[in-house]
Every structure is written in C-alpha cells, then in structure tokens.
Design an enzyme around this catalytic site. Structure first.
Site, PDB file in Angstrom:
ATOM      1  N   TYR A   1       1.028  -1.316   0.403  1.00 14.12           N
ATOM      2  CA  TYR A   1       0.069   0.209  -0.083  1.00 14.12           C
ATOM      3  C   TYR A   1       1.247   0.980  -0.155  1.00 14.12           C
ATOM      4  O   TYR A   1       0.893   1.692  -0.767  1.00 14.12           O
ATOM      5  CB  TYR A   1      -0.587  -0.133   0.928  1.00 14.12           C
ATOM      6  CG  TYR A   1      -1.306   1.463   1.451  1.00 14.12           C
ATOM      7  CD1 TYR A   1      -2.611   1.513   0.936  1.00 14.12           C
ATOM      8  CD2 TYR A   1      -1.264   2.044   2.677  1.00 14.12           C
ATOM      9  CE1 TYR A   1      -3.807   2.813   1.056  1.00 14.12           C
ATOM     10  CE2 TYR A   1      -2.025   3.219   2.794  1.00 14.12           C
ATOM     11  CZ  TYR A   1      -3.595   3.598   1.937  1.00 14.12           C
ATOM     12  OH  TYR A   1      -4.065   4.775   2.838  1.00 14.12           O
TER      13      TYR A   1
ATOM     14  N   THR B   1     -11.119   9.509   5.129  1.00 10.68           N
ATOM     15  CA  THR B   1     -12.367   9.763   4.175  1.00 10.68           C
ATOM     16  C   THR B   1     -13.526   9.111   4.573  1.00 10.68           C
ATOM     17  O   THR B   1     -13.352   7.506   4.911  1.00 10.68           O
ATOM     18  CB  THR B   1     -12.334  10.076   3.029  1.00 10.68           C
ATOM     19  OG1 THR B   1     -11.353  10.799   2.515  1.00 10.68           O
ATOM     20  CG2 THR B   1     -13.944  10.674   2.973  1.00 10.68           C
TER      21      THR B   1
ATOM     22  N   LYS C   1       1.564   4.170  -3.514  1.00  8.63           N
ATOM     23  CA  LYS C   1       1.358   4.978  -2.960  1.00  8.63           C
ATOM     24  C   LYS C   1       2.820   6.650  -3.809  1.00  8.63           C
ATOM     25  O   LYS C   1       2.204   7.665  -4.032  1.00  8.63           O
ATOM     26  CB  LYS C   1       0.725   5.789  -1.962  1.00  8.63           C
ATOM     27  CG  LYS C   1      -0.532   5.285  -1.232  1.00  8.63           C
ATOM     28  CD  LYS C   1      -1.618   6.013  -0.265  1.00  8.63           C
ATOM     29  CE  LYS C   1      -0.158   5.763   0.851  1.00  8.63           C
ATOM     30  NZ  LYS C   1      -0.978   7.014   1.779  1.00  8.63           N
TER      31      LYS C   1
ATOM     32  N   ARG D   1     -12.866  -0.051   8.351  1.00  8.14           N
ATOM     33  CA  ARG D   1     -12.365   0.884   8.445  1.00  8.14           C
ATOM     34  C   ARG D   1     -12.530   1.009   9.945  1.00  8.14           C
ATOM     35  O   ARG D   1     -13.330   0.683  10.443  1.00  8.14           O
ATOM     36  CB  ARG D   1     -12.641   2.320   7.707  1.00  8.14           C
ATOM     37  CG  ARG D   1     -11.758   1.724   6.697  1.00  8.14           C
ATOM     38  CD  ARG D   1     -12.147   2.968   5.072  1.00  8.14           C
ATOM     39  NE  ARG D   1     -11.935   2.757   3.789  1.00  8.14           N
ATOM     40  CZ  ARG D   1     -10.495   2.919   3.832  1.00  8.14           C
ATOM     41  NH1 ARG D   1      -9.973   4.351   4.222  1.00  8.14           N
ATOM     42  NH2 ARG D   1     -10.169   3.095   2.152  1.00  8.14           N
TER      43      ARG D   1
END
Length: 177
Positions: free
Chosen positions: A10, A40, A14, A51
């Site tokens: 991950y 978010t 990015k 999450r």
C-alpha cells in the site's frame, strides 16, 4: 516505514504513483497534481469496509462490543466525504495548482478510544468498549493531515463537523440494515 511489512505494498504503491505523476509533469509537461487523501468517511461506505468508523458503527448498532486494538491512544483525523470531494475539485480546477502536492484531510484529531465513545453515544448503544492488546503491525500511532497548503492554495478546509458527519453515516447504516 517498513518495505517488507504488511502495509508495504500500500505504502509503496502510493509512493510509486506520485513518482510517476511527478515525472510526467516535470519531464513531459503534463498538467497534473498530486493529492494525498487522508481518512475519509461517510454514508455509502461499505459495512464490510473494515475501517475503524464502519466497524465501530456496525458494532454499536448491533449491540456488540466495540473492539479497540491497542490502548486506544493512537490518533486519527477523519474527513467527511463531501469535504474530500470539494478539496479534490478545487485542486483540479484552481489556477496555479499544476505540479503541486496537497494534503486533503482533517486537522481535527481524536484518539481511537474517543471515536468509539462518540459513536457509542451517537448510536445510543449499550455496547461495551473492550481493548485487544494486539495492535496491527506497522499501525501508525498518529494520523493527522497537515492541510496548511490546502488552506493557502485552495482556500479549502473541512466544513462538516465530526458529530454531524457521523450522525449522517449512522442514519445511513441504520436504514440499510
């Protein structure tokens, strides 16, 4: 950051994406920007998202214990989805943003335990808050967006208060059980 830990793919993906974009704007003149989106949340997030916010809301609605990994003192900052989208749109269309790197997120930082307590209260849940000593490997102790550049360059900052955003998300989850 570990290059071999569970978050490595991950994290590296990015970084690689940013490297590619920066190459193309620098070497090929591409009209590009980099936006670093921080946590978010909002309605329509999958209940199976895994999450923190979706897990706590589901557990609270079902009356299950809200499980906190670690001591709950690790911090997070959450940005409501409409605020994130607003920041993305401004970054795409504002003048003089070509080649810029901007964080879009929230500066409103709370501990994981505070999030559990807020969600428990907002759902009127009798759920117990429990702690698991097992903190996920490479889990950062602090996640807070520095949005100074977004404020200066885009005149942007989050508008939806945490409690209001959580209430919207809770109502969505309750109505889609």
């Amino acid at each position: 950051m570990s290059t071999i830990g569970p978050r490595a793919v991950y994290d590296e993906a990015k970084r690689f994406g940013e490297t590619l974009v920066s190459y193309f704007w620098r070497e090929k003149g591409l009209d590009a920007r980099i936006v670093r989106i921080f946590n978010t949340y909002g309605p329509h997030m999958s209940k199976e998202d895994m999450r923190m916010v979706s897990i706590f809301i589901n557990e609270a609605i079902m009356g299950k214990p809200l499980t906190i990994f670690g001591d709950g003192k690790q911090t997070r900052s959450l940005c409501y989805v409409s605020d994130t989208v607003d920041g993305l749109i401004k970054m795409m269309f504002y003048e003089n943003t070509k080649g810029e790197v901007v964080n879009i997120g929230s500066y409103d930082e709370h501990t994981v335990q505070e999030y559990a307590e807020i969600i428990k209260k907002l759902t009127n849940s009798n759920s117990e808050i429990i702690f698991s000593e097992q903190l996920p490997e490479d889990d950062p102790m602090r996640r807070r967006a520095d949005i100074t550049k977004a404020k200066e360059l885009l005149a942007w900052e989050p508008k939806v208060p945490l409690v209001e955003g959580l209430q919207r998300m809770i109502e969505f989850y309750k109505n889609t059980q």
